[in-house]
Design a protein around this motif. Structure first.
Motif, PDB file in Angstrom:
ATOM      1  N   THR A 118       0.793  -1.148   0.185  1.00 32.69           N
ATOM      2  CA  THR A 118      -0.059  -0.046  -0.532  1.00 32.69           C
ATOM      3  C   THR A 118       0.187   1.236  -0.149  1.00 32.69           C
ATOM      4  O   THR A 118       0.943   2.144  -0.657  1.00 32.69           O
ATOM      5  CB  THR A 118      -1.081   0.170   1.351  1.00 32.69           C
ATOM      6  N   LEU A 119       2.031   0.855   0.383  1.00 34.27           N
ATOM      7  CA  LEU A 119       2.633   2.042   0.662  1.00 34.27           C
ATOM      8  C   LEU A 119       3.718   2.477  -0.883  1.00 34.27           C
ATOM      9  O   LEU A 119       3.533   3.789  -1.389  1.00 34.27           O
ATOM     10  CB  LEU A 119       3.989   1.953   1.757  1.00 34.27           C
ATOM     11  N   ALA A 120       3.861   1.533  -1.028  1.00 31.80           N
ATOM     12  CA  ALA A 120       4.790   1.414  -2.751  1.00 31.80           C
ATOM     13  C   ALA A 120       3.379   2.364  -3.521  1.00 31.80           C
ATOM     14  O   ALA A 120       3.780   3.113  -4.441  1.00 31.80           O
ATOM     15  CB  ALA A 120       4.941   0.237  -2.882  1.00 31.80           C
ATOM     16  N   TRP A 121       2.630   1.597  -3.214  1.00 33.00           N
ATOM     17  CA  TRP A 121       1.193   2.008  -4.393  1.00 33.00           C
ATOM     18  C   TRP A 121       1.164   4.029  -4.448  1.00 33.00           C
ATOM     19  O   TRP A 121       0.650   4.148  -4.885  1.00 33.00           O
ATOM     20  CB  TRP A 121      -0.356   1.340  -3.948  1.00 33.00           C
ATOM     21  N   VAL A 122       0.919   4.135  -2.737  1.00 31.69           N
ATOM     22  CA  VAL A 122       0.158   6.040  -2.488  1.00 31.69           C
ATOM     23  C   VAL A 122       1.921   6.762  -2.642  1.00 31.69           C
ATOM     24  O   VAL A 122       1.326   7.689  -3.455  1.00 31.69           O
ATOM     25  CB  VAL A 122       0.109   5.809  -0.620  1.00 31.69           C
TER      26      VAL A 122
END
Length: 134
Positions: A118-122
């Motif tokens: 999720t962090l990479a996506w954001v």
């Protein structure tokens, strides 16, 4: 910077367009040599076969879908930034960073590291927005 007439940002578009294909190949990895009866890849009904997968194969397939979903905004942002005369070095770095973050996203997805994914996506979304306004 240009290579073969394309900027690094345009090369990044090509790489990003290939990421879903990479994810699909990853989901199917090692299943071509198995018969369909033994659970091997079913090229007659590939979507149903992929939908029936579990664990990391299912996550690789989900990463494929998300990679397709992220692609139009990235392509649009890069084209708009070029059209509006964005500073090329900044655009190239941001586009390269987007691809790196998407690769990390795929790796985190397949490895079942949801928070890191999720962090990479954001971060990739933020970089894409930065490209649009570059």
């Amino acid at each position: 910077m240009q290579l073969a007439g394309l900027t690094v940002a345009y090369w990044a578009v090509l790489v990003a367009a290939l990421l879903p294909i990479f994810c699909a190949g990853l989901a199917k990895w090692g299943m071509f040599s198995k018969s369909r009866r033994a659970g091997g890849f079913d090229n007659n009904n590939p979507r149903a076969w992929l939908a029936s997968q579990q664990s990391w194969r299912a996550r690789a397939n989900a990463a494929q879908a998300n990679s397709f979903e992220a692609l139009p905004f990235f392509i649009g942002a890069v084209i708009i930034a070029h059209q509006l005369g964005a500073y090329q070095a900044r655009l190239d770095v941001l586009a390269f960073l987007f691809v790196v973050l998407r690769l990390l996203y795929i790796m985190m997805y397949v490895a079942d590291l949801a928070t890191a994914r999720t962090l990479a996506w954001v971060l990739a979304l933020a970089v894409n927005i930065a490209i649009l306004f570059a």
